[in-house]
Design a protein around this motif. Structure first.
Motif, mmCIF file in Angstrom:
data_model
loop_
_atom_site.group_PDB
_atom_site.id
_atom_site.type_symbol
_atom_site.label_atom_id
_atom_site.label_comp_id
_atom_site.label_asym_id
_atom_site.label_seq_id
_atom_site.Cartn_x
_atom_site.Cartn_y
_atom_site.Cartn_z
ATOM 1 N N MET A 1 -0.185 12.461 19.209
ATOM 2 C CA MET A 1 0.918 13.209 19.822
ATOM 3 C C MET A 1 2.244 12.485 19.619
ATOM 4 S SD MET A 1 -0.664 14.923 23.314
ATOM 5 C CE MET A 1 -1.452 13.453 23.991
ATOM 6 N N GLY A 2 2.215 11.141 19.695
ATOM 7 C CA GLY A 2 3.418 10.376 19.409
ATOM 8 C C GLY A 2 3.850 10.512 17.964
ATOM 9 N N GLY A 3 2.891 10.632 17.044
ATOM 10 C CA GLY A 3 3.222 10.865 15.645
ATOM 11 C C GLY A 3 3.899 12.205 15.437
ATOM 12 N N ASN A 4 3.431 13.248 16.121
ATOM 13 C CA ASN A 4 4.057 14.566 16.033
ATOM 14 C C ASN A 4 5.480 14.547 16.565
ATOM 15 O OD1 ASN A 4 1.422 17.080 16.399
ATOM 16 N ND2 ASN A 4 1.546 15.297 15.101
ATOM 17 N N LEU A 5 5.743 13.641 17.518
ATOM 18 C CA LEU A 5 7.066 13.541 18.135
ATOM 19 C C LEU A 5 7.943 12.480 17.467
ATOM 20 C CD1 LEU A 5 5.876 13.750 21.833
ATOM 21 C CD2 LEU A 5 7.461 15.354 20.774
ATOM 22 N N ARG A 6 7.448 11.871 16.402
ATOM 23 C CA ARG A 6 8.147 10.790 15.700
ATOM 24 C C ARG A 6 8.389 9.575 16.601
ATOM 25 N NH1 ARG A 6 14.044 10.099 14.084
ATOM 26 N NH2 ARG A 6 13.897 8.269 12.784
ATOM 27 N N LEU A 7 7.527 9.409 17.607
ATOM 28 C CA LEU A 7 7.581 8.205 18.416
ATOM 29 C C LEU A 7 6.857 7.068 17.700
ATOM 30 C CD1 LEU A 7 8.633 7.275 21.198
ATOM 31 C CD2 LEU A 7 6.392 7.847 22.144
ATOM 32 N N PHE A 8 5.807 7.416 16.943
ATOM 33 C CA PHE A 8 5.052 6.463 16.131
ATOM 34 C C PHE A 8 4.959 7.009 14.701
ATOM 35 C CE2 PHE A 8 2.761 6.621 20.353
ATOM 36 C CZ PHE A 8 3.424 5.530 20.895
ATOM 37 N N PRO A 9 4.596 6.154 13.753
ATOM 38 C CA PRO A 9 4.331 6.677 12.407
ATOM 39 C C PRO A 9 3.113 7.598 12.428
ATOM 40 C CG PRO A 9 4.616 4.287 12.377
ATOM 41 C CD PRO A 9 4.511 4.687 13.813
ATOM 42 N N LEU A 10 3.058 8.514 11.490
ATOM 43 C CA LEU A 10 1.909 9.408 11.382
ATOM 44 C C LEU A 10 0.676 8.614 10.968
ATOM 45 C CD1 LEU A 10 3.578 12.449 9.598
ATOM 46 C CD2 LEU A 10 2.780 12.341 11.952
ATOM 47 N N THR A 11 -0.459 8.957 11.573
ATOM 48 C CA THR A 11 -1.705 8.234 11.285
ATOM 49 C C THR A 11 -2.761 9.101 10.618
ATOM 50 O OG1 THR A 11 -2.501 8.748 13.518
ATOM 51 C CG2 THR A 11 -1.346 6.655 13.210
ATOM 52 N N GLY A 12 -2.669 10.411 10.766
ATOM 53 C CA GLY A 12 -3.666 11.286 10.158
ATOM 54 C C GLY A 12 -4.906 11.489 10.994
ATOM 55 N N VAL A 13 -4.963 10.912 12.212
ATOM 56 C CA VAL A 13 -6.124 11.141 13.073
ATOM 57 C C VAL A 13 -5.941 12.465 13.821
ATOM 58 C CG1 VAL A 13 -6.584 8.688 13.338
ATOM 59 C CG2 VAL A 13 -5.097 9.833 14.977
ATOM 60 N N THR A 14 -7.026 12.953 14.381
ATOM 61 C CA THR A 14 -6.993 14.232 15.092
ATOM 62 C C THR A 14 -6.735 14.014 16.579
ATOM 63 O OG1 THR A 14 -9.380 14.144 15.458
ATOM 64 C CG2 THR A 14 -8.600 15.274 13.461
ATOM 65 N N VAL B 1 0.858 -1.194 0.000
ATOM 66 C CA VAL B 1 0.000 0.000 0.000
ATOM 67 C C VAL B 1 0.889 1.237 0.000
ATOM 68 C CG1 VAL B 1 -1.845 1.236 1.190
ATOM 69 C CG2 VAL B 1 -1.762 -1.267 1.282
ATOM 70 N N PRO B 2 0.849 2.064 -1.036
ATOM 71 C CA PRO B 2 1.782 3.201 -1.139
ATOM 72 C C PRO B 2 1.727 4.154 0.044
ATOM 73 C CG PRO B 2 0.690 2.804 -3.245
ATOM 74 C CD PRO B 2 0.024 1.913 -2.255
ATOM 75 N N ILE B 3 0.505 4.482 0.530
ATOM 76 C CA ILE B 3 0.406 5.471 1.603
ATOM 77 C C ILE B 3 1.011 4.921 2.891
ATOM 78 C CG2 ILE B 3 -1.932 4.716 2.217
ATOM 79 C CD1 ILE B 3 -0.505 8.288 2.458
ATOM 80 N N VAL B 4 0.828 3.612 3.150
ATOM 81 C CA VAL B 4 1.417 2.992 4.342
ATOM 82 C C VAL B 4 2.937 2.938 4.202
ATOM 83 C CG1 VAL B 4 1.531 0.895 5.734
ATOM 84 C CG2 VAL B 4 -0.659 1.656 4.804
ATOM 85 N N HIS B 5 3.405 2.570 3.015
ATOM 86 C CA HIS B 5 4.851 2.533 2.762
ATOM 87 C C HIS B 5 5.478 3.899 2.999
ATOM 88 C CE1 HIS B 5 8.600 1.296 0.764
ATOM 89 N NE2 HIS B 5 8.602 2.521 0.273
ATOM 90 N N GLN B 6 4.825 4.941 2.498
ATOM 91 C CA GLN B 6 5.380 6.293 2.642
ATOM 92 C C GLN B 6 5.427 6.715 4.106
ATOM 93 O OE1 GLN B 6 3.326 9.303 0.416
ATOM 94 N NE2 GLN B 6 4.433 10.977 1.371
ATOM 95 N N ARG B 7 4.361 6.434 4.857
ATOM 96 C CA ARG B 7 4.327 6.857 6.260
ATOM 97 C C ARG B 7 5.369 6.135 7.101
ATOM 98 N NH1 ARG B 7 -2.165 7.642 7.640
ATOM 99 N NH2 ARG B 7 -2.371 9.651 6.530
ATOM 100 N N ILE B 8 5.564 4.860 6.860
ATOM 101 C CA ILE B 8 6.581 4.121 7.617
ATOM 102 C C ILE B 8 7.968 4.577 7.195
ATOM 103 C CG2 ILE B 8 7.552 1.837 8.061
ATOM 104 C CD1 ILE B 8 4.749 0.691 7.864
ATOM 105 N N GLN B 9 8.157 4.817 5.901
ATOM 106 C CA GLN B 9 9.454 5.276 5.415
ATOM 107 C C GLN B 9 9.801 6.642 6.010
ATOM 108 O OE1 GLN B 9 11.054 3.150 3.592
ATOM 109 N NE2 GLN B 9 12.841 4.283 2.849
ATOM 110 N N VAL B 10 8.824 7.529 6.058
ATOM 111 C CA VAL B 10 9.035 8.862 6.632
ATOM 112 C C VAL B 10 9.339 8.751 8.121
ATOM 113 C CG1 VAL B 10 7.828 10.979 7.266
ATOM 114 C CG2 VAL B 10 7.754 10.161 4.909
ATOM 115 N N TRP B 11 8.673 7.837 8.790
ATOM 116 C CA TRP B 11 8.903 7.645 10.228
ATOM 117 C C TRP B 11 10.325 7.152 10.495
ATOM 118 C CZ3 TRP B 11 8.143 2.536 12.940
ATOM 119 C CH2 TRP B 11 8.342 2.654 14.313
ATOM 120 N N LEU B 12 10.787 6.211 9.702
ATOM 121 C CA LEU B 12 12.105 5.623 9.925
ATOM 122 C C LEU B 12 13.238 6.514 9.418
ATOM 123 C CD1 LEU B 12 11.367 1.909 8.938
ATOM 124 C CD2 LEU B 12 11.612 2.839 11.246
ATOM 125 N N PHE B 13 13.026 7.170 8.263
ATOM 126 C CA PHE B 13 14.114 7.914 7.627
ATOM 127 C C PHE B 13 13.658 9.326 7.230
ATOM 128 C CE2 PHE B 13 14.297 3.388 6.350
ATOM 129 C CZ PHE B 13 15.417 3.008 7.094
#
Length: 801
Positions: free
Chosen positions: A372-385, A257-269
């Motif tokens: 909040m963890g996504g904003n801090l790069r503790l988790f991948p971004l999810t897009g939820v509010t 899934v491209p969007i999942v791949h991109q979010r995990i890639q952005v989180w890691l690198f």
């Protein structure tokens, strides 16, 4: 007693928000350091609606519910009010829309309080409610809209009014699970009859969300399913199997899934593409770093630099303007809300109420931790509010209804709490929440304290250049005090002006989009006032204004008159010229052609980047060229004129002359590196350290001399230097000179070194000329013309000072 506590807490909430709103109002005056500004006033209207609404909700809860949890309404008021003011600060139009949705949410909450039988309806008609939510969510596949105009179409509506069904789906999904699982009462009851329908419903909802490209909500629902099932059954293997399934789904999504791949890639690198796919998270981390401990102050940060700061990244906006303390306060509020929900679950009178309170607590708590963890790069971004806080009417409405349902469950005046057969699942869930909250706090401290300096110093941090528009940046002056680069007042702040563009490759630029280069970058701490000002002044300006104090002026060794003359001589040739005082090491002129105009970066950047002439390259400082036989006079003076030298001897002499050698590869040197070597002929064999910065103008001591970096180094004896200067002086000439030619691939290079004689009574000078693809005679003609001007007495008396 509970009512008195609730009203005291509401009063404290109101005082905090009023103070926050007042600071927001005055922030334009603080930023401009003037009272003649346009003040922020719109948020007072939103705050008024907030106050009227929560006064009504407090009154209604007191009349209809009597004894109930006294912390829920104050927590709801504080989170929604703080979020509302933050949204107004980011976008007034969105602030008014959020205010209207807040009123809708308060009316809906009031309706729930007026009709407490809604709880039994939710339990009795669980399939109807959930089916309706799934159908509404499915309709977005056909009738879906996106208010932004592009991206996933997750909303229903038109004419500026939109509703996101998936937000309500989360609440009704939790309600369905609580109602269904409330029938599980036997500790050793088989799980398969219980799991089959819940797994089917969960699979339908999750697959629907995946088709919608709402992977964040899908992941959250899987986590909610596992956590609530564990709370109901106490079976640990359910959690382990669910986590394994979530990891497997993430792995499959990463590869398919491209969007999942991109979010995990952005989180890691994220640092691999900080200006592209990782721009949001990188800017979020920079915003958190910019906040430090105390924050820039409400209205004084730059949260708008983070895309979608009003929604997905509202936490980074809070962290930038209220600092680590504000972030920790938000974590604490979230923990209070979660644990009040668990406390209500413990005291619930029915199993459905207990599981519903647990599910709502998990829904609000997990979603808050994840974003909040996504904003801090503790988790991948999810897009939820961020529930109750972020912009979004559907999210706000669902969050307010969730808290109101907790309020209803906490009201049980005539019933005893249902006994709990096994408290371990609740203890484990609470401990897990605390651990993740602690990780959030440590992560916030890491980015705002440990990594802050490195992040803020990055050239792709636009906040540095934006600060320069608000606070006067120090000027770069020539040795006579004439401005080369300076910040001049313009409408809305300061504009950096580059008075002499031919020096652009040396002086560089500072720009909100293109970052910094040259001396603008290397001297940034002085020019921004971060160095050279008293620590107390730095602390005060950061606390009061959220910015550094005015920058300090820096005086350079360059002489603008000679710089103009040298640039005229170099003209359209590609190359570099360096003029230097051989005794002091002061660099008087540095020409590098071609050059660029930093006043025109927006229009010229792309063309300059693609130009084969490389106008951004400082050929005097950064251009590394093959020296050919340029070092031969010094090598012969030190090794003799036999012409036969061992490689080890050559490397040793190169190390002595330049500070480095070829080390098995091709030797490369820069014109600015050769200038101190040429100076040895006029300085008794001593190579002086280069000196480009003379002084900095501090507020307490005035002009303070900046010592040269490095130490003088003896290369030749005074006798050797004198002999070499005589050997390089042709009969009938009054100066020494040396011409060398070399080749760098197919490129032809011409080197020319010259200087005043050692016994010269006037100001001494050495010069280095390098020309690309030109004959040696051309370089010699340029060098002789400059040296002739110097020795004819046109150098000016100021250079002798």
């Amino acid at each position: 007693m509970n009512l008195i506590l609730q009203r005291r807490l509401l009063l404290l909430t109101a005082l905090f928000l009023i103070l926050y709103a007042l600071v927001l109002t005055l922030s334009p005056a603080v930023r401009a350091r003037s009272w003649e500004v346009d003040y922020r006033l719109a948020h007072w209207g939103g705050l008024l609606l907030w106050g009227v609404g929560f006064i009504g909700l407090d009154f209604l809860s007191a009349r209809r519910l009597g004894e109930h949890d006294p912390y829920l309404i104050p927590l709801l008021a504080l989170l929604s009010g703080w979020g509302l003011l933050t949204i107004f600060r980011l976008d007034v139009t969105l602030g008014w829309r959020q205010s209207l949705w807040l009123m809708v949410g308060l009316l809906a909450s009031s309706g729930v309080i007026l009709y407490p039988s809604l709880l039994s309806w939710l339990q009795r008609y669980k399939y109807v409610w959930l089916t309706a939510a799934i159908i509404l969510t499915a309709l977005t596949l056909i009738l879906g809209r996106n208010p932004a105009g592009n991206g996933p179409r997750l909303w229903l509506g038109c004419c500026g009014v939109y509703f996101q069904p998936s937000e309500v789906l989360k609440l009704l999904f939790v309600t369905y699970l609580a109602a269904y699982l409330s029938g599980y009462v036997k500790p050793f009851q088989p799980l398969s009859p219980l799991l089959r329908p819940t797994l089917l419903v969960t699979a339908i909802a999750v697959l629907l969300l995946i088709v919608q490209r709402d992977s964040g909500t899908a992941s959250l629902m899987l986590l909610l399913y596992a956590a609530l099932l564990y709370a109901a059954t106490g079976r640990k293997r359910i959690v382990l199997l669910s986590l394994a399934g979530l990891l497997l789904a993430a792995a499959i999504g990463y590869f398919s899934v491209p969007i999942v791949h991109q979010r995990i890639q952005v989180w890691l690198f994220p640092w691999e593409d900080p200006s592209g796919s990782a721009y949001q998270i990188v800017q979020s981390l920079m915003a958190i770093a910019n906040g430090g401990v105390f924050g820039r102050g409400p209205g004084l940060g730059s949260p708008g630099l983070v895309p979608v700061a009003h929604s997905d990244f509202i936490f980074s906006a809070i962290a930038e303007e209220t600092g680590l303390l504000g972030a920790l306060a938000l974590f604490t509020l979230w923990a209070l809300l979660f644990f009040r929900g668990l406390t209500i679950a413990f005291h619930a009178t029915t199993r459905f109420h207990r599981l519903l309170a647990t599910g709502i607590s998990l829904y609000l708590g997990l979603q808050g931790l994840v974003i909040m963890g996504g904003n801090l790069r503790l988790f991948p971004l999810t897009g939820v509010t961020l529930p109750l806080f972020s912009y979004g009417g559907s999210s706000l409405l669902a969050g307010m209804l969730s808290v109101t349902l907790l309020l209803l469950i906490s009201h049980h005046p005539d019933s005893e709490p249902l006994p709990i057969s096994d408290v371990r699942p609740y203890s484990h869930l609470g401990m897990a929440f605390l651990i993740f909250s602690l990780l959030l706090a440590l992560s916030a401290g890491w980015w705002s304290l440990v990594r802050a300096e490195g992040l803020l110093a990055r050239t792709d941090n636009p906040r540095r250049a934006l600060t320069d528009r608000l606070v006067r940046r120090g000027s770069l002056l020539d040795r006579q005090g004439r401005p080369l680069n300076e910040s001049l007042p313009q409408a809305g702040g300061y504009q950096r002006v580059y008075h002499y563009p031919p020096l652009s490759t040396l002086l560089g630029y500072t720009h909100p989009v293109y970052g910094q280069a040259g001396l603008e970058a290397s001297l940034d701490d002085w020019l921004r006032g971060m160095r050279g000002n008293p620590a107390l002044l730095l602390w005060w300006h950061r606390l009061a204004y959220g910015t550094p104090p005015p920058g300090l002026d820096v005086r350079l060794s360059l002489d603008l008159s000679w710089q103009r003359m040298v640039d005229e001589e170099l003209g359209n040739f590609r190359g570099a010229i360096v003029l230097m005082n051989p005794q002091s090491g002061e660099v008087l002129a540095v020409a590098s052609h071609p050059w660029f105009d930093p006043n025109q970066l927006e229009t010229g950047w792309e063309g300059w980047m693609k130009s084969p002439d490389a106008p951004f390259l400082n050929r005097a400082l950064q251009g590394r060229y093959a020296p050919g036989n340029l070092l031969l006079p010094w090598e012969e003076m030190l090794l003799g004129k036999s012409g036969i030298y061992l490689p080890s001897e050559v490397e040793r002499i190169q190390g002595l002359l330049l500070g480095h050698s070829a080390e098995g590869g091709a030797l490369r040197v820069t014109p600015l590196e050769i200038a101190p070597l040429a100076a040895t002929l006029n300085n008794a064999g001593v190579k002086p350290p280069l000196r480009l910065v003379l002084a900095v103008n501090t507020p307490q001591q005035g002009w303070v001399i900046v010592p040269a970096e490095g130490e003088a180094q003896t290369v030749l004896s005074a006798a050797q230097a004198s002999t070499l200067a005589r050997n390089l002086t042709s009969p009938g000439q009054t100066f020494w000179e040396y011409l060398a030619e070399s080749h760098d691939g197919e490129k032809r290079l011409a080197w020319y070194l010259a200087g005043t004689p050692p016994e010269w009574s006037g100001p001494p000078l050495v010069l280095v000329v390098l020309l690309e693809d030109q004959a040696g005679d051309t370089a010699r003609q340029l060098g002789r013309s400059i040296l002739h001007e110097w020795m004819m007495g046109k150098q000016g008396a100021a250079l002798t000072k």
